[in-house]
Write a protein that holds these residues in place. Structure first.
Motif, short mmCIF file in Angstrom:
data_model
loop_
_atom_site.label_atom_id
_atom_site.label_comp_id
_atom_site.label_asym_id
_atom_site.label_seq_id
_atom_site.Cartn_x
_atom_site.Cartn_y
_atom_site.Cartn_z
N ILE A 179 0.83 -1.20 0.00
CA ILE A 179 0.00 0.00 0.00
C ILE A 179 0.87 1.26 0.00
CG2 ILE A 179 -1.78 1.29 1.26
CD1 ILE A 179 -2.70 -1.35 -0.02
N GLU A 180 1.96 1.23 0.76
CA GLU A 180 2.84 2.40 0.81
C GLU A 180 3.37 2.76 -0.57
OE1 GLU A 180 2.96 0.44 4.81
OE2 GLU A 180 3.07 -0.23 2.74
N GLN A 181 3.73 1.75 -1.34
CA GLN A 181 4.26 2.00 -2.68
C GLN A 181 3.18 2.49 -3.63
OE1 GLN A 181 5.97 -2.01 -2.95
NE2 GLN A 181 7.96 -1.07 -3.32
N MET A 239 -6.12 -16.17 0.10
CA MET A 239 -5.41 -15.12 -0.63
C MET A 239 -3.90 -15.31 -0.51
SD MET A 239 -8.01 -12.13 0.63
CE MET A 239 -7.08 -10.72 0.05
N ASN A 240 -3.19 -15.15 -1.62
CA ASN A 240 -1.74 -15.36 -1.67
C ASN A 240 -1.00 -14.13 -1.13
OD1 ASN A 240 0.87 -16.08 -2.26
ND2 ASN A 240 0.62 -16.04 -4.49
N PRO A 241 -0.21 -14.28 -0.07
CA PRO A 241 0.52 -13.14 0.49
C PRO A 241 1.51 -12.51 -0.48
CG PRO A 241 0.46 -14.96 2.05
CD PRO A 241 -0.06 -15.50 0.75
N LYS A 242 1.92 -13.25 -1.52
CA LYS A 242 2.89 -12.71 -2.47
C LYS A 242 2.26 -11.81 -3.53
CE LYS A 242 6.10 -16.63 -2.14
NZ LYS A 242 6.81 -17.70 -2.93
N THR A 243 0.93 -11.81 -3.61
CA THR A 243 0.25 -11.09 -4.68
C THR A 243 -0.50 -9.86 -4.19
OG1 THR A 243 -0.02 -13.15 -5.91
CG2 THR A 243 -1.44 -11.31 -6.53
N TRP A 244 -1.25 -10.00 -3.14
CA TRP A 244 -2.14 -8.93 -2.70
C TRP A 244 -1.39 -7.79 -2.02
CZ3 TRP A 244 -7.57 -8.71 -3.00
CH2 TRP A 244 -8.17 -9.82 -3.59
N ALA A 245 -1.73 -6.57 -2.40
CA ALA A 245 -1.09 -5.39 -1.80
C ALA A 245 -1.30 -5.35 -0.30
CB ALA A 245 -1.65 -4.11 -2.44
N VAL A 246 -2.51 -5.65 0.14
CA VAL A 246 -2.81 -5.61 1.57
C VAL A 246 -1.95 -6.61 2.33
CG1 VAL A 246 -4.60 -5.95 3.31
CG2 VAL A 246 -5.16 -4.84 1.14
N LEU A 247 -1.86 -7.82 1.79
CA LEU A 247 -1.10 -8.85 2.48
C LEU A 247 0.40 -8.57 2.47
CD1 LEU A 247 -3.89 -10.18 2.23
CD2 LEU A 247 -2.73 -12.37 1.96
N VAL A 250 0.80 -6.04 5.44
CA VAL A 250 0.72 -6.58 6.80
C VAL A 250 1.83 -7.59 7.06
CG1 VAL A 250 -1.74 -6.10 6.96
CG2 VAL A 250 -0.98 -8.36 6.19
N SER A 251 2.29 -8.28 6.02
CA SER A 251 3.42 -9.19 6.18
C SER A 251 4.68 -8.42 6.58
CB SER A 251 3.66 -9.97 4.88
OG SER A 251 4.78 -10.83 5.02
N ALA A 252 4.87 -7.26 5.97
CA ALA A 252 6.03 -6.42 6.31
C ALA A 252 5.93 -5.90 7.75
CB ALA A 252 6.12 -5.25 5.35
N TRP A 323 -4.60 6.05 1.20
CA TRP A 323 -4.17 6.07 2.60
C TRP A 323 -5.38 5.93 3.53
CZ3 TRP A 323 0.71 5.22 2.51
CH2 TRP A 323 1.58 5.90 1.64
N GLU A 324 -6.43 6.68 3.25
CA GLU A 324 -7.59 6.70 4.13
C GLU A 324 -8.29 5.35 4.17
OE1 GLU A 324 -11.84 9.13 4.71
OE2 GLU A 324 -10.50 9.61 3.04
N ASN A 325 -8.51 4.75 3.02
CA ASN A 325 -9.21 3.48 2.95
C ASN A 325 -8.50 2.40 3.74
OD1 ASN A 325 -11.47 2.03 1.91
ND2 ASN A 325 -10.15 1.04 0.43
N PHE A 326 -7.17 2.36 3.64
CA PHE A 326 -6.44 1.28 4.28
C PHE A 326 -6.00 1.61 5.70
CE2 PHE A 326 -6.70 -0.22 0.03
CZ PHE A 326 -6.93 -1.57 0.23
N THR A 327 -6.15 2.85 6.11
CA THR A 327 -6.03 3.16 7.53
C THR A 327 -7.13 2.43 8.29
OG1 THR A 327 -5.04 5.33 7.15
CG2 THR A 327 -6.16 5.00 9.25
#
Length: 350
Positions: A179-181, A239-247, A250-252, A323-327
């Motif tokens: 998400i940051e990127q 959901m694959n952690p290597k693909t999804w932006a959200v995952l 949160v993995s980081a 930023w707002e949505n994923f906050t």
């Protein structure tokens, strides 16, 4: 990840240990769209393949340039003023950042409305049967087009690219990163085009939410979290952690996620048949991208569900990368991680 909807790459049949199921289709989640075709050369702009990710952008006496997420640099003699968004996800991120287009897509999937855009003076260019309506796009007279980049480097509008690039050059932004990127690139591109950022405090609030989630995860490092969604009456998708932006995000932050063994970076998810759902080795389940929650006895027997360690985020869309949505998402995850306990789910699959 089609021209107006965000189609994720096709799934591979990489088994989740002993769990089996039919491969889910991204088309089953978001309707309509274009098939992915080989990327054709940009005919309407200069391209420099030596460029890096989307970190460059500017304007001045020498004109305007921006290096996109394919490593291609679009160079124009002057800063573009009339911008068109070819894809929901990229459009939502840029709209949220403060960029107002002359034309944009809205495929009706709830992605664009999630960022509350102002449609005044904006041409709607999406057609369910044709993707981008080329004539409507041309009538809007854009001097820059922005589209999503898929994991293989192609633009989402790939099959329409010859017609599209006759209208204006294309900048490609990837939504297969953290998400940051994604939101950071949207901010940089918006700034380079001379637009004022819509909410300068949104990133700070997002970072604060990320800090809360990191602390919650660190307090229970053994907690296993699975992000799942409904595919059909017989299967759910992990959901694959290597693909999804959200995952990726949160993995980081240290979250221990249910993996998709053998899943490549372009694997969307792994299908799991209902009889194997109670065997998922997770302590907290997050129900994502689909409605409603399952009404299935096997779901109700799943240890995390029985323990009340389940969350269905109240988000308008998982694909509006702002930023707002994923906050909202990170704050909610922090709350549920804090209240969950490790060891609820099975230790291994059987």
């Amino acid at each position: 990840m089609p021209s107006a909807t965000h189609i994720r790459p096709r799934d591979t049949r990489s088994p989740l240990s002993a769990l089996h199921g039919a491969r889910p289709s991204r088309r089953g989640l978001l309707a309509g769209g274009l098939g992915a075709a080989a990327l054709l050369g940009l005919t309407a702009c200069g391209a420099d393949d030596s460029g890096g990710p989307s970190t460059a952008g500017g304007s001045g006496a020498a004109g305007w340039s921006f290096t996109d997420d394919r490593g291609r640099t679009v160079r124009l003699s002057r800063r573009p003023k009339r911008i068109a968004f070819l894809t929901d996800t990229v459009g939502a991120a840029l709209w949220a950042a403060g960029l107002h287009p002359v034309a944009a897509t809205d495929s009706g999937q709830g992605i664009v409305p999630a960022v509350k855009p102002d449609w005044s003076g904006v041409a709607k260019i999406y057609s369910a049967d044709k993707g981008v309506r080329i004539e409507a796009l041309a009538q809007a007279r854009p001097d820059l087009l922005i589209d999503a980049v898929q994991p293989d480097g192609t633009l989402q509008v790939a099959s329409q690219l010859p017609a599209v690039t006759k209208i204006a050059p294309v900048v490609g932004l990837s939504t297969y990163r953290s998400i940051e990127q994604i939101a950071g690139t949207a901010d940089r591109l918006t700034g380079s085009l001379g637009a004022r950022l819509a909410d300068t405090g949104a990133k700070t609030r997002y970072e604060e939410a990320g800090s809360r989630l990191r602390k919650a995860v660190a307090a229970d490092k053994e907690l296993r979290v699975g992000f799942v969604f409904g595919i059909d009456k017989n299967t759910i998708g992990v959901m694959n952690p290597k693909t999804w932006a959200v995952l990726k995000t949160v993995s980081a932050l240290g979250m221990r996620l249910l993996p998709v063994p053998g899943g490549a970076d372009n694997t969307y998810s792994q299908a799991v048949s209902w009889e194997n759902v109670p065997s998922l080795p997770v302590d907290l389940l997050v129900w994502a991208v689909s409605d409603p929650l399952p009404d299935n006895p096997l779901w109700k027997r799943t240890p995390a569900v029985r323990a009340g360690q389940l969350w269905k985020p109240d988000l308008s869309s998982w694909y509006a990368y702002s930023w707002e949505n994923f906050t909202v998402l990170l704050d909610g995850l922090a709350t549920h991680v804090q209240s969950a306990h490790a060891g609820v789910g099975p230790r291994t699959t059987s």
